[in-house]
Design an enzyme around this catalytic site. Structure first.
Site, PDB file in Angstrom:
ATOM      1  N   ARG A   1     -61.362  16.691  42.690  1.00  0.00           N
ATOM      2  CA  ARG A   1     -60.515  17.731  42.107  1.00  0.00           C
ATOM      3  C   ARG A   1     -60.878  19.115  42.624  1.00  0.00           C
ATOM      4  O   ARG A   1     -60.273  20.101  42.216  1.00  0.00           O
ATOM      5  CB  ARG A   1     -60.666  17.718  40.583  1.00  0.00           C
ATOM      6  CG  ARG A   1     -59.602  16.893  39.849  1.00  0.00           C
ATOM      7  CD  ARG A   1     -59.968  16.887  38.395  1.00  0.00           C
ATOM      8  NE  ARG A   1     -58.872  16.788  37.491  1.00  0.00           N
ATOM      9  CZ  ARG A   1     -58.605  15.686  36.772  1.00  0.00           C
ATOM     10  NH1 ARG A   1     -59.329  14.613  36.921  1.00  0.00           N
ATOM     11  NH2 ARG A   1     -57.615  15.708  35.916  1.00  0.00           N
TER      12      ARG A   1
ATOM     13  N   ARG B   1     -47.595  11.729  25.466  1.00  0.00           N
ATOM     14  CA  ARG B   1     -48.349  10.588  26.007  1.00  0.00           C
ATOM     15  C   ARG B   1     -49.207   9.921  24.944  1.00  0.00           C
ATOM     16  O   ARG B   1     -49.929  10.574  24.197  1.00  0.00           O
ATOM     17  CB  ARG B   1     -49.238  11.078  27.153  1.00  0.00           C
ATOM     18  CG  ARG B   1     -50.145  10.003  27.709  1.00  0.00           C
ATOM     19  CD  ARG B   1     -50.634  10.346  29.082  1.00  0.00           C
ATOM     20  NE  ARG B   1     -51.597  11.422  29.118  1.00  0.00           N
ATOM     21  CZ  ARG B   1     -52.168  11.853  30.232  1.00  0.00           C
ATOM     22  NH1 ARG B   1     -51.850  11.314  31.386  1.00  0.00           N
ATOM     23  NH2 ARG B   1     -53.031  12.852  30.198  1.00  0.00           N
TER      24      ARG B   1
ATOM     25  N   ARG C   1     -54.360  11.706  23.403  1.00  0.00           N
ATOM     26  CA  ARG C   1     -55.656  12.225  23.845  1.00  0.00           C
ATOM     27  C   ARG C   1     -55.893  13.600  23.250  1.00  0.00           C
ATOM     28  O   ARG C   1     -54.964  14.375  23.087  1.00  0.00           O
ATOM     29  CB  ARG C   1     -55.668  12.320  25.370  1.00  0.00           C
ATOM     30  CG  ARG C   1     -56.234  11.101  26.034  1.00  0.00           C
ATOM     31  CD  ARG C   1     -56.047  11.129  27.520  1.00  0.00           C
ATOM     32  NE  ARG C   1     -56.426  12.376  28.169  1.00  0.00           N
ATOM     33  CZ  ARG C   1     -56.375  12.552  29.476  1.00  0.00           C
ATOM     34  NH1 ARG C   1     -55.966  11.578  30.255  1.00  0.00           N
ATOM     35  NH2 ARG C   1     -56.741  13.692  30.021  1.00  0.00           N
TER      36      ARG C   1
ATOM     37  N   ARG D   1     -55.423  23.211  31.582  1.00  0.00           N
ATOM     38  CA  ARG D   1     -55.627  22.165  32.594  1.00  0.00           C
ATOM     39  C   ARG D   1     -54.736  22.408  33.806  1.00  0.00           C
ATOM     40  O   ARG D   1     -55.137  22.178  34.946  1.00  0.00           O
ATOM     41  CB  ARG D   1     -55.345  20.782  31.983  1.00  0.00           C
ATOM     42  CG  ARG D   1     -56.434  20.363  31.012  1.00  0.00           C
ATOM     43  CD  ARG D   1     -55.985  19.235  30.104  1.00  0.00           C
ATOM     44  NE  ARG D   1     -55.748  18.003  30.809  1.00  0.00           N
ATOM     45  CZ  ARG D   1     -55.004  17.005  30.319  1.00  0.00           C
ATOM     46  NH1 ARG D   1     -54.417  17.112  29.140  1.00  0.00           N
ATOM     47  NH2 ARG D   1     -54.849  15.909  31.011  1.00  0.00           N
TER      48      ARG D   1
ATOM     49  N   LYS E   1     -50.914   9.596  37.733  1.00  0.00           N
ATOM     50  CA  LYS E   1     -52.010   9.068  38.563  1.00  0.00           C
ATOM     51  C   LYS E   1     -52.604   7.797  37.939  1.00  0.00           C
ATOM     52  O   LYS E   1     -52.785   6.794  38.611  1.00  0.00           O
ATOM     53  CB  LYS E   1     -53.142  10.104  38.712  1.00  0.00           C
ATOM     54  CG  LYS E   1     -52.745  11.404  39.374  1.00  0.00           C
ATOM     55  CD  LYS E   1     -53.946  12.301  39.602  1.00  0.00           C
ATOM     56  CE  LYS E   1     -54.620  12.804  38.343  1.00  0.00           C
ATOM     57  NZ  LYS E   1     -53.790  13.703  37.502  1.00  0.00           N
TER      58      LYS E   1
HETATM   59  P1  AMP Z   1     -58.045  13.179  33.422  1.00  0.00           P
HETATM   60  O1  AMP Z   1     -58.196  11.999  32.525  1.00  0.00           O
HETATM   61  O2  AMP Z   1     -58.110  12.806  34.864  1.00  0.00           O
HETATM   62  O3  AMP Z   1     -56.847  14.011  33.070  1.00  0.00           O
HETATM   63  O4  AMP Z   1     -59.318  14.113  33.143  1.00  0.00           O
HETATM   64  C1  AMP Z   1     -59.569  14.663  31.866  1.00  0.00           C
HETATM   65  C2  AMP Z   1     -60.590  15.767  31.963  1.00  0.00           C
HETATM   66  O5  AMP Z   1     -61.823  15.242  32.494  1.00  0.00           O
HETATM   67  C3  AMP Z   1     -60.234  16.907  32.901  1.00  0.00           C
HETATM   68  O6  AMP Z   1     -59.408  17.875  32.273  1.00  0.00           O
HETATM   69  C4  AMP Z   1     -61.618  17.457  33.237  1.00  0.00           C
HETATM   70  O7  AMP Z   1     -62.153  18.216  32.155  1.00  0.00           O
HETATM   71  C5  AMP Z   1     -62.453  16.190  33.340  1.00  0.00           C
HETATM   72  N1  AMP Z   1     -62.454  15.647  34.723  1.00  0.00           N
HETATM   73  C6  AMP Z   1     -61.962  14.455  35.124  1.00  0.00           C
HETATM   74  N2  AMP Z   1     -62.138  14.278  36.448  1.00  0.00           N
HETATM   75  C7  AMP Z   1     -62.749  15.398  36.890  1.00  0.00           C
HETATM   76  C8  AMP Z   1     -63.181  15.848  38.174  1.00  0.00           C
HETATM   77  N3  AMP Z   1     -63.017  15.093  39.286  1.00  0.00           N
HETATM   78  N4  AMP Z   1     -63.790  17.059  38.266  1.00  0.00           N
HETATM   79  C9  AMP Z   1     -63.983  17.819  37.164  1.00  0.00           C
HETATM   80  N5  AMP Z   1     -63.575  17.478  35.925  1.00  0.00           N
HETATM   81  C10 AMP Z   1     -62.964  16.276  35.789  1.00  0.00           C
END
Ligand code: AMP
Length: 239
Positions: free
Chosen positions: A90, A129, A166, A177, A15
């Site tokens: 999400r 990653r 990360r 996740r 994404k």
């Molecule tokens: P990402 O970088 O998109 O993989 O997001 C990393 C983490 O941020 C996720 O595992 C969640 O803990 C939190 N997070 C990011 N976007 C959201 C969202 N829209 N709703 C809830 N938690 C989020």
């Protein structure tokens, strides 16, 4: 024309990579990543922010009101900017909130891109990653290592050697996740399909192939004109 696009897919589906490419193209839309915004909070001041960061570390979603608040603020501050939403919504709650927030400014989600990748491939991608701390570019450790004769790996875009994994990109946290994704986010696929907004691409294709497919689909949808009221009057619709 201002467009708003949502990227949907499990962690590691690509994404962030695709959202960056799309934001750099001709459509004049900005990438907004809730994950990036949350990660930029290095010194949480409120209890709510502290709890949100804890949820992230454990691989859980942060509460809806936190992310809805973040997105709401951004839309209010830049009501005339179209966005590629990367990692938001999400949950179904977040999807409803997004619709309401955009509607307030006469906007709507134009298309939802689902990046489809099977779980085995995700584990491999995520645990390998690397992210450039300087410019945010994303790499696969093996590919990056293979592309250099040096022991030192560098970002191909900005030259920084500050490349890191990360904190939540470990096998253990990834499992949580993924569970969160299948439980809370995957229902959005059906939700957007029913709204006729879903466009699914194979997330295992080449990065540039996927980017081309997405751009072609956007162009197609932007140029498919809704029937005018004159056309509608000509149809002999009997109700
Ligand atoms: P990402 O970088 O998109 O993989 O997001 C990393 C983490 O941020 C996720 O595992 C969640 O803990 C939190 N997070 C990011 N976007 C959201 C969202 N829209 N709703 C809830 N938690 C989020």
């Amino acid at each position: 024309m201002m467009i708003d696009i949502v990227f949907l897919g499990p962690p590691g589906a690509g994404k962030g990579t695709q959202a960056r490419i799309l934001a750099g193209q001709k459509y004049r839309i900005k990438q907004i990543s809730t994950g990036d915004i949350l990660r930029s909070i290095t010194q949480p001041k409120t209890d709510m922010a502290k709890r949100a960061l804890q949820s992230m570390q454990f691989g859980q979603l942060v509460p809806d009101d936190v992310v809805i608040g973040l997105i709401g603020e951004t839309i209010e501050q830049t009501p005339n900017t179209g966005f590629v939403f990367d990692g938001f919504p999400r949950t179904l709650n977040q999807a409803d909130a997004l619709e309401t927030m955009l509607h307030k400014h006469g906007r709507k989600v134009h298309m939802v891109v689902e990046l489809n990748v099977d779980s085995d491939a995700l584990v491999n991608r995520i645990t390998k990653r690397l992210t450039c701390l300087h410019c945010g570019s994303i790499y696969n450790a093996d590919t990056l290592q293979a592309s250099t004769d040096n022991a030192l790996v560098q970002c191909a875009k900005c030259g920084s050697s500050d490349l890191q994994q990360r904190e939540d990109d470990t096998q253990d946290v990834l499992n949580k996740r993924l569970l969160e994704y299948y439980k809370k986010t995957a229902p959005l696929i059906g939700y957007y399909y029913a709204k006729n907004l879903l466009y699914t691409v194979n997330g295992l294709d080449d990065i540039s192939t996927i980017a081309d497919k997405i751009a072609r689909e956007i162009d197609k949808r932007m140029h498919s004109v809704a029937p005018s009221s004159a056309d509608a009057r000509q149809t002999n619709l009997v109700l």
